[in-house]
Every structure is written in structure tokens, then in C-alpha cells.
Design an enzyme around this catalytic site. Structure first.
Site, PDB file in Angstrom:
ATOM      1  N   CYS A 271       0.819  -1.223   0.000  1.00 54.73           N
ATOM      2  CA  CYS A 271       0.000   0.000   0.000  1.00 54.73           C
ATOM      3  C   CYS A 271       0.848   1.266   0.000  1.00 54.73           C
ATOM      4  O   CYS A 271       0.411   2.303  -0.507  1.00 54.73           O
ATOM      5  CB  CYS A 271      -0.920   0.005   1.218  1.00 54.73           C
ATOM      6  SG  CYS A 271      -2.311  -1.121   1.024  1.00 54.73           S
ATOM      7  N   PHE A 272       2.053   1.180   0.573  1.00 54.03           N
ATOM      8  CA  PHE A 272       2.933   2.353   0.566  1.00 54.03           C
ATOM      9  C   PHE A 272       3.225   2.805  -0.859  1.00 54.03           C
ATOM     10  O   PHE A 272       3.375   4.001  -1.131  1.00 54.03           O
ATOM     11  CB  PHE A 272       4.238   2.029   1.305  1.00 54.03           C
ATOM     12  CG  PHE A 272       5.171   3.190   1.412  1.00 54.03           C
ATOM     13  CD1 PHE A 272       4.923   4.207   2.321  1.00 54.03           C
ATOM     14  CD2 PHE A 272       6.299   3.271   0.606  1.00 54.03           C
ATOM     15  CE1 PHE A 272       5.789   5.296   2.419  1.00 54.03           C
ATOM     16  CE2 PHE A 272       7.162   4.351   0.693  1.00 54.03           C
ATOM     17  CZ  PHE A 272       6.915   5.361   1.602  1.00 54.03           C
TER      18      PHE A 272
ATOM     19  N   VAL B 139      -4.655  -4.012   0.994  1.00 55.74           N
ATOM     20  CA  VAL B 139      -5.141  -4.549   2.266  1.00 55.74           C
ATOM     21  C   VAL B 139      -4.080  -4.313   3.331  1.00 55.74           C
ATOM     22  O   VAL B 139      -2.944  -4.787   3.207  1.00 55.74           O
ATOM     23  CB  VAL B 139      -5.428  -6.070   2.147  1.00 55.74           C
ATOM     24  CG1 VAL B 139      -5.875  -6.624   3.489  1.00 55.74           C
ATOM     25  CG2 VAL B 139      -6.480  -6.336   1.075  1.00 55.74           C
TER      26      VAL B 139
ATOM     27  N   ILE C  72      -3.294  -4.911   7.274  1.00 58.72           N
ATOM     28  CA  ILE C  72      -3.731  -5.625   8.477  1.00 58.72           C
ATOM     29  C   ILE C  72      -2.831  -5.188   9.631  1.00 58.72           C
ATOM     30  O   ILE C  72      -1.598  -5.280   9.543  1.00 58.72           O
ATOM     31  CB  ILE C  72      -3.684  -7.149   8.265  1.00 58.72           C
ATOM     32  CG1 ILE C  72      -4.579  -7.530   7.076  1.00 58.72           C
ATOM     33  CG2 ILE C  72      -4.150  -7.874   9.528  1.00 58.72           C
ATOM     34  CD1 ILE C  72      -4.577  -8.992   6.712  1.00 58.72           C
TER      35      ILE C  72
ATOM     36  N   HIS D 195       3.775   0.442  11.812  1.00 58.08           N
ATOM     37  CA  HIS D 195       3.805   0.619  10.358  1.00 58.08           C
ATOM     38  C   HIS D 195       2.412   0.794   9.762  1.00 58.08           C
ATOM     39  O   HIS D 195       2.217   1.529   8.811  1.00 58.08           O
ATOM     40  CB  HIS D 195       4.461  -0.600   9.690  1.00 58.08           C
ATOM     41  CG  HIS D 195       5.940  -0.604   9.774  1.00 58.08           C
ATOM     42  ND1 HIS D 195       6.610  -0.996  10.903  1.00 58.08           N
ATOM     43  CD2 HIS D 195       6.881  -0.251   8.883  1.00 58.08           C
ATOM     44  CE1 HIS D 195       7.896  -0.889  10.705  1.00 58.08           C
ATOM     45  NE2 HIS D 195       8.096  -0.425   9.494  1.00 58.08           N
TER      46      HIS D 195
ATOM     47  N   ARG E 171     -14.284  -7.882   4.824  1.00 59.01           N
ATOM     48  CA  ARG E 171     -14.279  -6.716   3.931  1.00 59.01           C
ATOM     49  C   ARG E 171     -13.810  -7.040   2.517  1.00 59.01           C
ATOM     50  O   ARG E 171     -13.815  -6.168   1.650  1.00 59.01           O
ATOM     51  CB  ARG E 171     -13.381  -5.625   4.528  1.00 59.01           C
ATOM     52  CG  ARG E 171     -13.981  -5.076   5.804  1.00 59.01           C
ATOM     53  CD  ARG E 171     -13.057  -4.182   6.563  1.00 59.01           C
ATOM     54  NE  ARG E 171     -13.603  -3.914   7.891  1.00 59.01           N
ATOM     55  CZ  ARG E 171     -13.095  -3.062   8.750  1.00 59.01           C
ATOM     56  NH1 ARG E 171     -12.018  -2.365   8.442  1.00 59.01           N
ATOM     57  NH2 ARG E 171     -13.640  -2.888   9.931  1.00 59.01           N
TER      58      ARG E 171
HETATM   59  N1  RBF Z   1       1.801  -3.396   2.802  1.00 54.90           N
HETATM   60  C1  RBF Z   1       0.463  -3.620   2.668  1.00 54.90           C
HETATM   61  O1  RBF Z   1      -0.099  -3.405   1.593  1.00 54.90           O
HETATM   62  N2  RBF Z   1      -0.258  -4.105   3.744  1.00 54.90           N
HETATM   63  C2  RBF Z   1       0.286  -4.349   4.961  1.00 54.90           C
HETATM   64  O2  RBF Z   1      -0.433  -4.790   5.875  1.00 54.90           O
HETATM   65  C3  RBF Z   1       1.676  -4.078   5.127  1.00 54.90           C
HETATM   66  N3  RBF Z   1       2.265  -4.262   6.335  1.00 54.90           N
HETATM   67  C4  RBF Z   1       3.585  -3.975   6.469  1.00 54.90           C
HETATM   68  C5  RBF Z   1       4.207  -4.131   7.740  1.00 54.90           C
HETATM   69  C6  RBF Z   1       5.541  -3.829   7.877  1.00 54.90           C
HETATM   70  C7  RBF Z   1       6.162  -4.004   9.240  1.00 54.90           C
HETATM   71  C8  RBF Z   1       6.285  -3.362   6.760  1.00 54.90           C
HETATM   72  C9  RBF Z   1       7.756  -3.025   6.895  1.00 54.90           C
HETATM   73  C10 RBF Z   1       5.707  -3.215   5.541  1.00 54.90           C
HETATM   74  C11 RBF Z   1       4.353  -3.526   5.365  1.00 54.90           C
HETATM   75  N4  RBF Z   1       3.731  -3.376   4.101  1.00 54.90           N
HETATM   76  C12 RBF Z   1       2.410  -3.613   3.995  1.00 54.90           C
HETATM   77  C13 RBF Z   1       4.541  -3.099   2.877  1.00 54.90           C
HETATM   78  C14 RBF Z   1       4.638  -1.627   2.517  1.00 54.90           C
HETATM   79  O3  RBF Z   1       3.411  -1.159   1.981  1.00 54.90           O
HETATM   80  C15 RBF Z   1       5.744  -1.449   1.440  1.00 54.90           C
HETATM   81  O4  RBF Z   1       5.431  -2.253   0.323  1.00 54.90           O
HETATM   82  C16 RBF Z   1       7.131  -1.842   1.951  1.00 54.90           C
HETATM   83  O5  RBF Z   1       7.408  -1.155   3.152  1.00 54.90           O
HETATM   84  C17 RBF Z   1       8.224  -1.510   0.904  1.00 54.90           C
HETATM   85  O6  RBF Z   1       8.259  -0.121   0.612  1.00 54.90           O
END
Ligand code: RBF
Length: 156
Positions: free
Chosen positions: A57-58, A81, A83, A89, A128
Site C-alpha cells: 500500500c505504501f 489490504v 492488516i 507501520h 471486507r
Molecule cells: N503493505 C500492505 O499493503 N499491507 C500491509 O499490511 C503491510 N504491512 C507492512 C508491515 C511492515 C512491518 C512493513 C515493513 C511493511 C508492510 N507493508 C504492507 C509493505 C509496505 O506497503 C511497502 O510495500 C514496503 O514497506 C516496501 O516499501
């Protein structure tokens, strides 16, 4: 007499990009198929739907920004999604995704819709992404259809 503008849900001849984050793909794939199904049911040709996958999502806002620049589409649907885990984070990523996607839409050129589900548990993610409380990919696709029609009404 008031002048009212609102959009219908006509998809004929419209082009959509769906940016889908791969994290938690068990659930995000459900959002993706719900979104595609909704567009097709409203008259969008399959060839007019482009799916772009990004890691998480980032990366949704930056990928959507690139899509907006590179592809000729009428709207962008963002799906992902989140969670909640044991780390902060979740909140940071949710804030970045919300802010980034919102900012990208603020010029009013093409609409972006927000289909990111934020869940406290796996149970909520199940609910959801297609069970109890519907499929948020479907809702995001409906919002995109309505907004494309609204922008048409405002230009026409
Ligand atoms: N990306 C998601 O789309 N959903 C998540 O629940 C999610 N949880 C993450 C938890 C942690 C601890 C980290 C480091 C990253 C998570 N990411 C998640 C990934 C984030 O969106 C991104 O793709 C990465 O940080 C790489 O830039």
C-alpha cells in the site's frame, strides 16, 4: 429550480486502470476480481481495463502517479489490504496511502478511488474482501464509475 450534477454508472467506452498492492494478496486478489467484475458488469470492455501491481500500500500513490502520467485512462482504482500488526507501520502506511492518493486526485483531471481496507484482524479482512460486509473492491469500482460519469457531466 436547482442545477444538480451527478454521475450514473455507465462504463461503455471508458478506460480504467486498477493499481493493486500485492501484500496480503489472498485478500487483495478478492478486491481485484470484485473490481474487474463490477466494471465489466457496467459495460467496460475487458481490453479497456489495465491492472498494475505494486508491492504494498505504501507504493500505491507513487504507482498511481506514474500510471496517471503514462496511461490514457479515465479513472484509477487503488486497491490494497492493510492488516494491523504489532508495529506502528500500519498507521504510517495507511496515512501515506490515503494522503498520497488524495493529493493525486486534487487537480480534478481524472478521479481516483480508494479501495484500501484497513483491518485489525484477519477476520475483518475476510469480512471486507467479500464475505459479511461486502467487497470493498466492488465499492471502489462503483465509486470510480460514478465519478467518471460525474466528470463527464461537468465537462459536457
Ligand atoms: N503493505 C500492505 O499493503 N499491507 C500491509 O499490511 C503491510 N504491512 C507492512 C508491515 C511492515 C512491518 C512493513 C515493513 C511493511 C508492510 N507493508 C504492507 C509493505 C509496505 O506497503 C511497502 O510495500 C514496503 O514497506 C516496501 O516499501
Amino acid at each position: 429550480m436547482t442545477n444538480t450534477y451527478e454521475g450514473g454508472f455507465h462504463g461503455q467506452g471508458k478506460r480504467f486502470a486498477i493499481v493493486s498492492a500485492r501484500w496480503n494478496s489472498f485478500f487483495s486478489d478478492q478486491l481485484l476480481s470484485g473490481a474487474i467484475d463490477t466494471l465489466v458488469r457496467h459495460g467496460v470492455e475487458k481490453d479497456d481495463i489495465t491492472v498494475v501491481r505494486c508491492p504494498g500500500c505504501f507504493e500505491l500513490p507513487m504507482t498511481a502517479a506514474r500510471v496517471k502520467r503514462s496511461l490514457d485512462v479515465d479513472a484509477i482504482i487503488c486497491l490494497g489490504v492493510l492488516i494491523r500488526g504489532a508495529t506502528p507501520h500500519f498507521d504510517y502506511i495507511a496515512a501515506e496511502a490515503t494522503k498520497g492518493i488524495g493529493q493525486l486526485a486534487m487537480d480534478g483531471e481524472i478521479p481516483l478511488s480508494f479501495g484500501v481496507i484497513t483491518c485489525d484482524s484477519l477476520d475483518q479482512a475476510v469480512e471486507r474482501s467479500g464475505s459479511k460486509v461486502g467487497n470493498k473492491g466492488v465499492e471502489a469500482a462503483m465509486a470510480a464509475l460514478e465519478m467518471v460519469n460525474l466528470y463527464d457531466a461537468l465537462s459536457g
